[in-house]
Design an enzyme around this catalytic site. Structure first.
Site, PDB file in Angstrom:
ATOM      1  N   CYS A  24     -43.292  -9.635  24.742  1.00 22.71           N
ATOM      2  CA  CYS A  24     -43.114  -9.093  23.649  1.00 22.71           C
ATOM      3  C   CYS A  24     -43.676 -10.004  22.378  1.00 22.71           C
ATOM      4  CB  CYS A  24     -41.956  -8.464  23.442  1.00 22.71           C
ATOM      5  SG  CYS A  24     -41.656  -7.447  21.959  1.00 22.71           S
TER       6      CYS A  24
ATOM      7  N   THR B 112     -51.685   3.809  22.273  1.00 19.53           N
ATOM      8  CA  THR B 112     -51.721   4.319  20.704  1.00 19.53           C
ATOM      9  C   THR B 112     -52.560   5.220  20.861  1.00 19.53           C
ATOM     10  OG1 THR B 112     -51.413   1.985  20.192  1.00 19.53           O
ATOM     11  CG2 THR B 112     -52.347   3.412  18.524  1.00 19.53           C
TER      12      THR B 112
HETATM   13  C1  LIG Z   1     -45.006   1.421  19.703  1.00 16.19           C
HETATM   14  C2  LIG Z   1     -45.360   0.532  20.679  1.00 16.19           C
HETATM   15  C3  LIG Z   1     -44.092   0.248  21.512  1.00 16.19           C
HETATM   16  C4  LIG Z   1     -44.524  -0.776  22.398  1.00 16.19           C
HETATM   17  N1  LIG Z   1     -43.322  -1.030  23.329  1.00 16.19           N
HETATM   18  C5  LIG Z   1     -43.559  -1.986  24.279  1.00 16.19           C
HETATM   19  C6  LIG Z   1     -42.497  -2.505  25.184  1.00 16.19           C
HETATM   20  O1  LIG Z   1     -41.279  -2.159  24.920  1.00 16.19           O
HETATM   21  N2  LIG Z   1     -42.933  -3.163  26.180  1.00 16.19           N
HETATM   22  C7  LIG Z   1     -44.258  -3.565  26.559  1.00 16.19           C
HETATM   23  O2  LIG Z   1     -44.500  -4.380  27.478  1.00 16.19           O
HETATM   24  N3  LIG Z   1     -45.118  -3.198  25.700  1.00 16.19           N
HETATM   25  C8  LIG Z   1     -44.820  -2.620  24.469  1.00 16.19           C
HETATM   26  N4  LIG Z   1     -45.954  -2.175  24.018  1.00 16.19           N
HETATM   27  C9  LIG Z   1     -47.273  -2.507  24.259  1.00 16.19           C
HETATM   28  C10 LIG Z   1     -47.969  -1.350  25.012  1.00 16.19           C
HETATM   29  O3  LIG Z   1     -47.278  -1.219  26.344  1.00 16.19           O
HETATM   30  C11 LIG Z   1     -49.487  -1.799  25.393  1.00 16.19           C
HETATM   31  O4  LIG Z   1     -49.564  -2.987  26.115  1.00 16.19           O
HETATM   32  C12 LIG Z   1     -50.311  -1.939  23.873  1.00 16.19           C
HETATM   33  O5  LIG Z   1     -49.979  -0.885  22.997  1.00 16.19           O
HETATM   34  C13 LIG Z   1     -51.836  -1.804  24.260  1.00 16.19           C
HETATM   35  O6  LIG Z   1     -52.259  -0.658  24.502  1.00 16.19           O
HETATM   36  P1  LIG Z   1     -52.780   0.597  23.522  1.00 16.19           P
HETATM   37  O7  LIG Z   1     -53.899  -0.058  22.714  1.00 16.19           O
HETATM   38  O8  LIG Z   1     -53.279   1.540  24.424  1.00 16.19           O
HETATM   39  O9  LIG Z   1     -51.489   1.024  22.725  1.00 16.19           O
HETATM   40  C14 LIG Z   1     -45.706  -1.060  22.757  1.00 16.19           C
HETATM   41  C15 LIG Z   1     -46.796  -0.697  22.032  1.00 16.19           C
HETATM   42  C16 LIG Z   1     -46.461   0.184  21.053  1.00 16.19           C
HETATM   43  C17 LIG Z   1     -47.696   0.883  20.364  1.00 16.19           C
END
Ligand SMILES: Cc1cc2nc3c(=O)[nH]c(=O)nc-3n(C[C@H](O)[C@H](O)[C@H](O)COP(=O)(O)O)c2cc1C
Ligand SMILES: Cc1cc2nc3c(=O)[nH]c(=O)nc-3n(C[C@H](O)[C@H](O)[C@H](O)COP(=O)(O)OP(=O)(O)OC[C@H]3O[C@@H](n4cnc5c(N)ncnc54)[C@H](O)[C@@H]3O)c2cc1C
Ligand SMILES: Cc1cc2nc3c(=O)[nH]c(=O)nc-3n(C[C@H](O)[C@H](O)[C@H](O)COP(=O)(O)OP(=O)(O)OC[C@H]3O[C@@H](n4cnc5c(N)ncnc54)[C@H](O)[C@@H]3O)c2cc1C
Ligand SMILES: Cc1cc2nc3c(=O)[nH]c(=O)nc-3n(C[C@H](O)[C@H](O)[C@H](O)COP(=O)(O)O)c2cc1C
Ligand code: FES
Ligand code: FES
Lengths: 308, 260, 308, 260
Positions: free
Chosen positions: A130, A268
């Site tokens: 994170c 997202t």
């Molecule tokens: C609002 C939000 C909260 C997230 N919270 C976590 C989390 O708690 N733990 C984690 O491993 N990744 C977290 N992520 C990362 C996502 O799991 C993912 O790895 C990242 O958003 C990339 O994928 P995407 O572009 O499809 O969103 C979060 C992402 C977003 C946008």
């Protein structure tokens, strides 16, 4: 046709290769429900910590060209209440659930693992990456080959579930980190977590838009970074990859599969295309398969591996 | 995500000691029931319903309740705040006989709704409830509209004595309405649901919100996962009836369940 | 009004704070001409190497949501011919020119510095951060605190021109790298070079779109990363920053100034808004200044510095 | 950047031993004079002028000259290649008496131009030049158009003997034309410029191109910095007259100047 999206991930049969990733919608069991209603094949919990966390103060999210910045700050109800949500979901569904957990020490990771062992979750995901709690916890664990190895190894020794290690994109050499997780016994890799982090500024008030100042990038703009890291990693390891980062259309999901991912997270994009995004991408993948003559996901070819 | 915009506060009106209306010169293009997210970049970004919205102006009406709203109350005309939105679902626009049941700081959104309903020729009765005279809001605004207003206070210091729901029960029993709208404390709406009979209705819900764009999961409602920031905050009867958490619990900033 | 965009950078008075960055349009003197005709205040040459380089085979550029990937591969006519282009430009113009140079050893950087000393260039920029020649040269020099210090120090000892060190965004700790450059005597920092790198895939032909497979990200999507790194660096060093990365509108340029940049590079935006982009952004900055009551660039406030 | 698209080759026609026309089923929406960038992802992405373009089809006509074009010549109908574009400036569409002067593989772009000019009612004379009969192209295509064609070969093996410029000089001297277009070797166009008198003209230039979107600087023309991929490849008389490198030098993939 629907049948052709059936696939397997770590021994579980799933109806769609699309995964709801950690932190997106899945705070409560109802978040899992709405995601599977709309076509997700696997769901992931918010990353759970030993104690509840309210997360950062707002604004915790900001939009820019090509994606979002977020600095949720690992808000979650804590491992105990978080697993209650998973168990409640599993009462009515056999869709696999990944329990994501976050800690800063091997000791706490082991405690979290024990909790998850006693839950109805199907997989354990170690969030070592994170980027939004830097102030509190420093450079993510996943930047260190040794930490990744140590924690994964320890967790594997006691986990009754397959272990997925979630990696950060913000490292010099993803391959060495990925190999550390693999040699420690990790059953799969999840990549990528958010990129950067980055910052946005309100020019009228002369302030960072996010109260935490910095937030990790997700959404379409991180896709090329995700594809590159997944491809490099796929070329170097023999465990499956849960690929994510900017997947918004079926075409993006296909790209991830070709780069080496076995299943694909869609986070997202829920904002850009609505909660129906899973069903939409499922159909787009099936269209692509029909047009190009692939009868199953397994037939979709991978890129030739990188020479190392 | 509607683009963020940073605006000067154009007007501030004291409604009660703890409730103020803030007006901005901006063409928001919102619909009744929708909300904005507002921040001053000093910590916190919070949802507020739109209490008025015309071509070039919109207002929110805020109750001072904690850190964030206390800071907001210290702002002056000309100070900047930053908003995004409008977000969420909006009220159904009926042209029939409708009843609006509101309580406390949640009543002003009916100012915006009533104006829009009047344009379609609806026949509007509003029950404007509060605990006591000092917390009763928007009296004058509603007087200027062509609607029937029934003021109530729990302690009888203004209008009829009793809760808004008690009054609502009485007049619903007279069978005069086609549609009911409610906005106020969740337990008020729960009580109203019990006395509403077969009438169609829409309720405006509040849940802890962080992203307001349907992504963080803070505001999903059990069991179906309706995201209150996207599919809500206004929910129809059909959706409300399926909620298992309505009037029972909500979730705090960590996602922990909190009993009402 | 035009007067109000006048500012100084390392002792030179410039008419606009906008800089044409290395590698964008400025291969030949005519590329400098078209950029200043359209409002740039400083121009930078393509990064010059000892010998001419034809660069990577195509495709060398690919578009995605929010920006470009490029892997030009440091094509350039070599230091001798490259400086001829600069000298030819300076015959008719007194707009400052930054000579960007790239090498992989201190020895070659010193040779390049001597060439630049004998040219009409106004500044020397050390490109320690090209991400697109990884195969050939490995991890960029700018990932190493020691290398950055060593090279900058050596170059400073013989350079007759102010030295600008160009940094990579792809590092764990930008502050330590920036401080290395500062303590080695660098007169300014240029940041950021391209991000990633990333990859795109053609799903029909099952091939990476770029022939070099990977390419660095530029354009709107890198802006939050640039802002964050510039802000962190500005909070920690006392030398001026030439800020760049995704600046497309006046608003973006203002953000960069607030984050700590003194002058601002505009590269990829040339594609999005045409070569007129410099004049467009100049006007937008002036509009912002008029609306917010700033009479000069110097009056535009910076963010409060980060506490370290 | 126009979105990249990967297409199957729909048709291949051998024009000469070293020149082929490749046709694709795709609605490109190009204008005469514009070009595409084409790659097979095996190394190299190269510019090619559009030699025909209708609602659902377009063609390019390619001369085998080096590695890339040799590989392209080995492709079959049904093989994929990937293109982006159309890019660059296009020819002015005149409705008067016009002269088209072309040489070698650069002539086919006039097929597309002539079709568009005919729609406006222009009166077209084309000088279709080549070194020798075996390199002369598009004879049949031009026969099907309502235009005057003068074929020339340097060695007289087809049409009139002599260079296209010699013929052009003759017929220009007869004072018949309002506008001249040229596409061919740069030295041919340079020679043409010297005999063209006061006539308005447009020339299609070729320079080393990498990005084709005006960003890499490979194709800027001295001294003004016209980017041939954006402001060109078609340049008007006014612009051509200001070029200091025209007919003198061009730049290779490294940016080094190469004398003609
Ligand atoms: C609002 C939000 C909260 C997230 N919270 C976590 C989390 O708690 N733990 C984690 O491993 N990744 C977290 N992520 C990362 C996502 O799991 C993912 O790895 C990242 O958003 C990339 O994928 P995407 O572009 O499809 O969103 C979060 C992402 C977003 C946008
Ligand atoms: C859709 C919607 C519309 C709203 N409309 C109005 C309105 O028009 N006028 C008005 O005064 N208030 C409105 N609220 C409530 C308002 O957001 C809270 O009063 C405000 O956030 C309190 O912040 P605080 O820091 O002052 O109080 P705190 O001390 O932080 O919190 C007090 C209480 O406010 C609520 N709250 C706090 N933060 C949030 C949050 N991020 N999201 C939701 N609730 C929160 C919680 O119930 C909490 O217990 C609305 C809430 C929602 C969800
Ligand atoms: C605007 C424009 C339109 C063109 N239209 C056509 C056309 O319709 N038909 C056709 O056959 N050719 C056309 N060309 C030229 C074509 O791009 C080259 O013939 C081709 O790139 C040669 O590649 P190669 O690898 O086979 O040869 P190489 O051995 O690589 O090069 C041979 C020569 O081709 C030229 N060339 C090579 N690469 C490039 C490049 N990236 N950009 C520009 N020129 C290059 C150079 O003059 C070089 O000396 C056009 C060029 C431009 C700039
Ligand atoms: C096509 C292209 C070529 C580049 N070549 C160089 C280079 O030779 N040397 C260098 O230091 N940076 C090079 N860069 C990086 C830019 O100078 C700049 O740091 C980066 O593009 C971020 O700015 P932008 O988003 O405004 O384009 C190049 C960028 C692009 C897009
Ligand atoms: S507030 Fe984030 S999903 Fe509703
Ligand atoms: S080919 Fe890059 S600028 Fe023209």
């Amino acid at each position: 046709m629907q049948k052709s999206l059936k696939t397997k991930f770590l021994g579980h049969t799933i109806n769609s290769p699309l995964v709801l990733p950690a932190g997106v919608i899945g705070m409560a069991f109802s978040g899992f429900n709405i995601s599977i209603e709309n076509g997700a094949g696997i769901v992931t919990s918010k990353s759970l910590t030993m104690k509840p966390r309210t997360g950062h103060r707002g604004p915790i999210i900001a939009e820019f060209e090509g994606g979002f910045l977020n600095c949720m700050g690992l808000c979650n109800p804590g491992i105990v209440d978080g697993l209650v949500e998973i168990d409640q979901f599993k009462k009515r569904s056999n869709i696999p659930v990944i329990a994501s957990v976050f800690a800063t020490s091997t000791k706490d990771f082991l405690k979290l693992t024990k909790h998850v062992n006693n839950s109805k979750a199907d997989f354990l995901e170690l969030n070592l990456s994170c980027p939004n709690v830097f102030d509190e916890f420093g450079i993510p664990l996943s930047a260190s080959h040794d930490e990744v190895y140590k924690i994964t190894k320890a967790v594997k020794q006691i986990s009754t579930l397959p272990v997925i290690t979630k990696l950060s994109p913000n490292v010099y050499d993803i391959v060495s980190i990925a190999k550390a997780a693999e040699s420690a016994g990790s059953d799969a890799l999840c990549m990528i977590n958010t990129v950067g982090p980055g910052m946005l500024i309100d020019t009228k008030m002369i302030k960072p838009v996010l109260f935490n100042k910095f937030g990790g990038l997700s959404g379409p703009c991180v896709k090329p970074i995700a594809l590159k890291l997944i491809y490099q990693t796929y070329s170097a390891v023999n465990i499956p990859i849960l690929g994510m980062g900017g997947v918004t259309y079926g075409e993006d999901a296909i790209g991830m599969l070709m780069a080496g991912a076995e299943v694909i997270g869609v986070g997202t994009a829920v904002h850009y295309r609505g909660i129906e995004v899973f069903n939409k991408i499922n159909s787009e993948i099936m269209e692509f398969m029909a047009e190009n003559g692939y009868a199953s996901l397994q037939e979709i070819p991978k890129l030739e591996k990188l020479k190392m | 995500m509607e683009k963020r915009i940073t605006l000067k506060i154009a007007k501030i009106v004291d409604e009660t000691r703890d409730i103020k209306t803030f007006t901005f010169n901006h063409s928001l293009g919102a619909k009744p029931g929708q909300f904005i997210m507002l921040t001053d970049f000093e910590g916190g970004e919070k949802p507020f319903s739109i209490s008025d919205c015309s071509k070039n102006e919109f207002s929110i009406t805020v109750k001072r309740i904690g850190d964030f709203t206390t800071r907001l109350f210290q702002k002056c005309v000309g100070d900047y705040v930053s908003i995004r939105g409008a977000y969420g679902s909006s009220f159904f626009v009926s042209n029939k006989k409708v009843l609006l049941v509101g309580g406390g700081y949640a009543v002003p959104t009916f100012n915006f709704l009533a104006k829009v309903l009047l344009e379609t020729g609806a026949d509007i009765t509003l029950i404007n409830g509060a605990c006591t005279r000092a917390e009763h809001v928007f009296d004058n605004s509603f007087k200027n509209l062509n609607i029937n207003v029934i003021n109530t206070t729990d302690d009888g210091t203004l209008g009829e004595a009793g809760t808004a729901v008690e009054i609502a029960q009485k007049i619903i029993a007279q069978g005069k309405f086609d549609f009911v709208y409610a906005s106020g404390p969740e337990l008020m709406m729960k009580a109203l649901q019990n006395v509403i009979g077969d009438l169609e209705y829409e309720f405006l819900f509040e849940r802890y919100m962080k992203c307001a764009v349907g992504i963080c999961g803070s505001c999903t409602m059990d069991p179906s996962g309706i995201r209150l920031c996207v599919e809500g905050p206004v929910l129809s009867k059909r959706k409300v009836e399926k909620l298992t958490e309505f009037g029972k619990y909500h979730r705090d900033a960590s996602g922990k369940r909190i009993k009402f």
